[in-house]
Motif scaffolding. Structure first.
Motif, PDB file in Angstrom:
ATOM      1  N   HIS A   1       0.856  -1.174  -0.112  1.00  0.00           N
ATOM      2  CA  HIS A   1      -0.050  -0.006   0.026  1.00  0.00           C
ATOM      3  C   HIS A   1       0.789   1.341  -0.111  1.00  0.00           C
ATOM      4  O   HIS A   1       0.764   2.277  -0.458  1.00  0.00           O
ATOM      5  CB  HIS A   1      -0.861   0.082   1.105  1.00  0.00           C
ATOM      6  N   ASN A   2       1.908   1.263   0.946  1.00  0.00           N
ATOM      7  CA  ASN A   2       2.801   2.466   0.864  1.00  0.00           C
ATOM      8  C   ASN A   2       3.639   2.580  -0.540  1.00  0.00           C
ATOM      9  O   ASN A   2       3.870   3.811  -0.876  1.00  0.00           O
ATOM     10  CB  ASN A   2       3.921   2.144   1.865  1.00  0.00           C
TER      11      ASN A   2
ATOM     12  N   GLU B   1       2.335   1.765  -3.461  1.00  0.00           N
ATOM     13  CA  GLU B   1       1.288   2.412  -4.337  1.00  0.00           C
ATOM     14  C   GLU B   1       1.377   3.722  -4.115  1.00  0.00           C
ATOM     15  O   GLU B   1       1.329   4.450  -5.384  1.00  0.00           O
ATOM     16  CB  GLU B   1       0.108   1.655  -4.104  1.00  0.00           C
ATOM     17  N   THR B   2       1.307   4.128  -2.992  1.00  0.00           N
ATOM     18  CA  THR B   2       1.166   5.538  -2.851  1.00  0.00           C
ATOM     19  C   THR B   2       2.376   6.422  -3.238  1.00  0.00           C
ATOM     20  O   THR B   2       2.444   7.444  -3.821  1.00  0.00           O
ATOM     21  CB  THR B   2       1.290   6.000  -1.272  1.00  0.00           C
TER      22      THR B   2
ATOM     23  N   ALA C   1       2.228   6.637  -7.250  1.00  0.00           N
ATOM     24  CA  ALA C   1       1.300   7.771  -7.584  1.00  0.00           C
ATOM     25  C   ALA C   1       1.826   9.051  -7.653  1.00  0.00           C
ATOM     26  O   ALA C   1       1.851   9.674  -8.269  1.00  0.00           O
ATOM     27  CB  ALA C   1      -0.066   7.605  -6.611  1.00  0.00           C
ATOM     28  N   LYS C   2       2.613   9.176  -6.230  1.00  0.00           N
ATOM     29  CA  LYS C   2       3.449  10.518  -6.416  1.00  0.00           C
ATOM     30  C   LYS C   2       4.517  10.913  -7.539  1.00  0.00           C
ATOM     31  O   LYS C   2       4.668  11.706  -8.122  1.00  0.00           O
ATOM     32  CB  LYS C   2       4.075  10.523  -5.170  1.00  0.00           C
TER      33      LYS C   2
ATOM     34  N   GLU D   1      -2.723  14.509  -5.437  1.00  0.00           N
ATOM     35  CA  GLU D   1      -1.917  14.902  -4.201  1.00  0.00           C
ATOM     36  C   GLU D   1      -2.324  14.229  -2.808  1.00  0.00           C
ATOM     37  O   GLU D   1      -3.607  13.732  -2.959  1.00  0.00           O
ATOM     38  CB  GLU D   1      -2.344  16.439  -3.983  1.00  0.00           C
ATOM     39  N   GLY D   2      -1.933  14.223  -1.913  1.00  0.00           N
ATOM     40  CA  GLY D   2      -2.348  13.606  -0.778  1.00  0.00           C
ATOM     41  C   GLY D   2      -1.138  13.384   0.349  1.00  0.00           C
ATOM     42  O   GLY D   2      -0.102  13.334   0.023  1.00  0.00           O
ATOM     43  N   SER D   3      -1.302  12.964   1.547  1.00  0.00           N
ATOM     44  CA  SER D   3      -0.268  12.740   2.321  1.00  0.00           C
ATOM     45  C   SER D   3       0.197  11.551   1.916  1.00  0.00           C
ATOM     46  O   SER D   3      -0.248  10.608   1.736  1.00  0.00           O
ATOM     47  CB  SER D   3      -0.815  12.788   3.798  1.00  0.00           C
ATOM     48  N   PHE D   4       1.662  11.491   2.430  1.00  0.00           N
ATOM     49  CA  PHE D   4       2.535  10.193   2.205  1.00  0.00           C
ATOM     50  C   PHE D   4       2.349   9.555   3.531  1.00  0.00           C
ATOM     51  O   PHE D   4       2.518  10.275   4.566  1.00  0.00           O
ATOM     52  CB  PHE D   4       3.961  10.779   1.806  1.00  0.00           C
ATOM     53  N   PRO D   5       2.706   8.135   3.477  1.00  0.00           N
ATOM     54  CA  PRO D   5       2.923   7.270   4.719  1.00  0.00           C
ATOM     55  C   PRO D   5       4.194   7.821   5.449  1.00  0.00           C
ATOM     56  O   PRO D   5       5.154   8.256   4.634  1.00  0.00           O
ATOM     57  CB  PRO D   5       2.806   6.008   4.323  1.00  0.00           C
TER      58      PRO D   5
END
Length: 411
Positions: free
Chosen positions: A378-379, A381-382, A385-386, A392-396
């Motif tokens: 999941h991390n 994938e985030t 995406a960046k 946009e969105g917060s990163f783990p």
């Protein structure tokens, strides 16, 4: 997302080491999450196999190219992995991907994939898997590769994945901007371990009785792993614990003769067992029957540590190479890289059954809650995406905040 995974080795070539396993686990979990996954890899060629080469084949729903390795035609010469048909396929296909994830940075697969990714404007993520240092393995080949390609390959990445903070700092020293670095550990797929072997199975197979204490090493029998140091340390342990044996599980990487000579010179012939390469089932049985699991030196984030935790085996390692802080006094100990320090720490665990049991239970819980592939992917994938310019969105925690621009293509 349409993602290309590039790795020197892949399923079923598990004997090639941890990178093959990690690349497969990441790829399979991404595929299960709905991503379109293609893999560029090789057929290794050192070990005979019947893998289909130079064409796409389906592996667990993913398109996998096992490029034939030119090295098979140059036996007796030490050459890098050379997938001679890969450029033709990469030239035709890479432009269609949203992102390329390259595993292991010093390979010709890396050079080819990164070149075409830059040429077609496809962002790529680089994951060195602990291989950034030049002072292990074939130092001359590493320096030669770095002289020609490493800066271009590393600094041309839109993002890099470090397995621990030690590796993240190495990326920084090479000039990678902090915002391009994601610290993402390796994981383990709990679904692949629905049940563990009953205790005693490995001992029975190798003639080790229930009262004997087992000090286990499992991995490549390579000098860079500190095998010689472990043998010398065990000579000290053996004087204090006359009921202990050292078990070395792993394939011969060309140095077993040296290790056996060291065992003989220390009078440990009847106290050290070389098993050779074993199956997954035998490997898990070895962890289950071990009283202490020891890896003197490593880089990256060995999956063997997680497998040992899953089976409840307390860990002993050192800060030589890389350092994993979560081990110390939670699932085992980090200690000094000397025979005396290693022997003292192994002996401390062998003498304290309560401590071994506590570390074993804490290790099982840590794997279940923190180091499983579902959460880790999941991390990833985030991060993808960046890097690919996603929403946009917060990163783990531990992941970069934004992707830096690609370096120009000067290949």
């Amino acid at each position: 997302m349409k993602v290309l995974q590039v790795t020197p080795f892949f399923k079923p070539l598990w004997e090639s080491g941890g990178v093959a396993r990690v690349a497969y686990d990441i790829s399979r979990n991404l595929h299960e999450n709905g991503h379109d996954i293609t893999v560029y890899t090789t057929n290794r060629s050192i070990y005979p196999n019947n893998l289909p080469t130079n064409r796409a084949t389906s592996v667990d729903g993913m398109n996998v190219y096992y490029f034939e390795n030119l090295r098979k035609y140059t036996r007796g010469m030490t050459l890098p992995v050379m997938p001679y048909r890969m450029p033709a396929v990469a030239r035709r296909e890479i432009a269609a991907f949203d992102l390329v994830h390259i595993h292991d940075h010093r390979t010709m697969l890396t050079v080819i994939a990164s070149h075409y990714a830059r040429k077609y404007g496809v962002p790529y993520v680089l994951q060195a898997h602990g291989a950034l240092p030049q002072d292990t393995g074939s130092k001359r080949m590493k320096r030669l590769f770095d002289q020609f390609w490493s800066d271009k390959v590393i600094l041309g990445a839109a993002g890099v994945i470090a397995l621990n903070e030690t590796e993240a700092e190495r990326y920084r020293e090479l000039g990678v901007a902090d915002e391009k670095i994601a610290v993402v550990p390796n994981g383990i797929d709990l679904a692949e371990y629905p049940s563990l072997p009953a205790r005693g199975r490995f001992r029975a197979a190798w003639g080790i009785d229930a009262a004997t204490k087992v000090v286990l090493y499992l991995g490549r029998l390579d000098p860079t792993k500190g095998i010689d140091l472990l043998i010398r340390s065990f000579a000290v342990v053996a004087r204090e614990f006359d009921d202990a044996v050292l078990v070395l599980v792993g394939g011969d990487m060309g140095h077993n003769g040296e290790f056996r000579q060291r065992v003989e010179s220390l009078g440990l012939d009847d106290r050290v067992i070389f098993t050779g390469f074993v199956s997954k089932e035998e490997k898990m049985a070895a962890y289950t029957d071990a009283d202490v699991f020891v890896t003197p030196s490593f880089t990256g984030f060995p999956v063997t540590f997680l497998e040992a935790c899953l089976c409840g085996a307390p860990i002993v390692t050192t800060g030589k190479g890389d350092l994993l802080g979560w081990i110390d006094n939670t699932v085992g100990f980090n200690t000094g890289y000397t025979p005396e320090a290693l022997a003292d720490t192994i002996g401390r665990l062998l003498a304290d059954e309560t401590l071994r049991a506590r570390f074993g239970e804490q290790g099982k819980e840590l794997v279940r809650t923190r180091y499983n592939w579902k959460a880790i992917v999941h991390n990833i994938e985030t991060f993808y995406a960046k890097v690919a310019g996603g929403a946009e969105g917060s990163f783990p925690v531990g992941l970069s905040k934004e992707a830096a621009p690609k370096a120009p293509d000067t290949f």
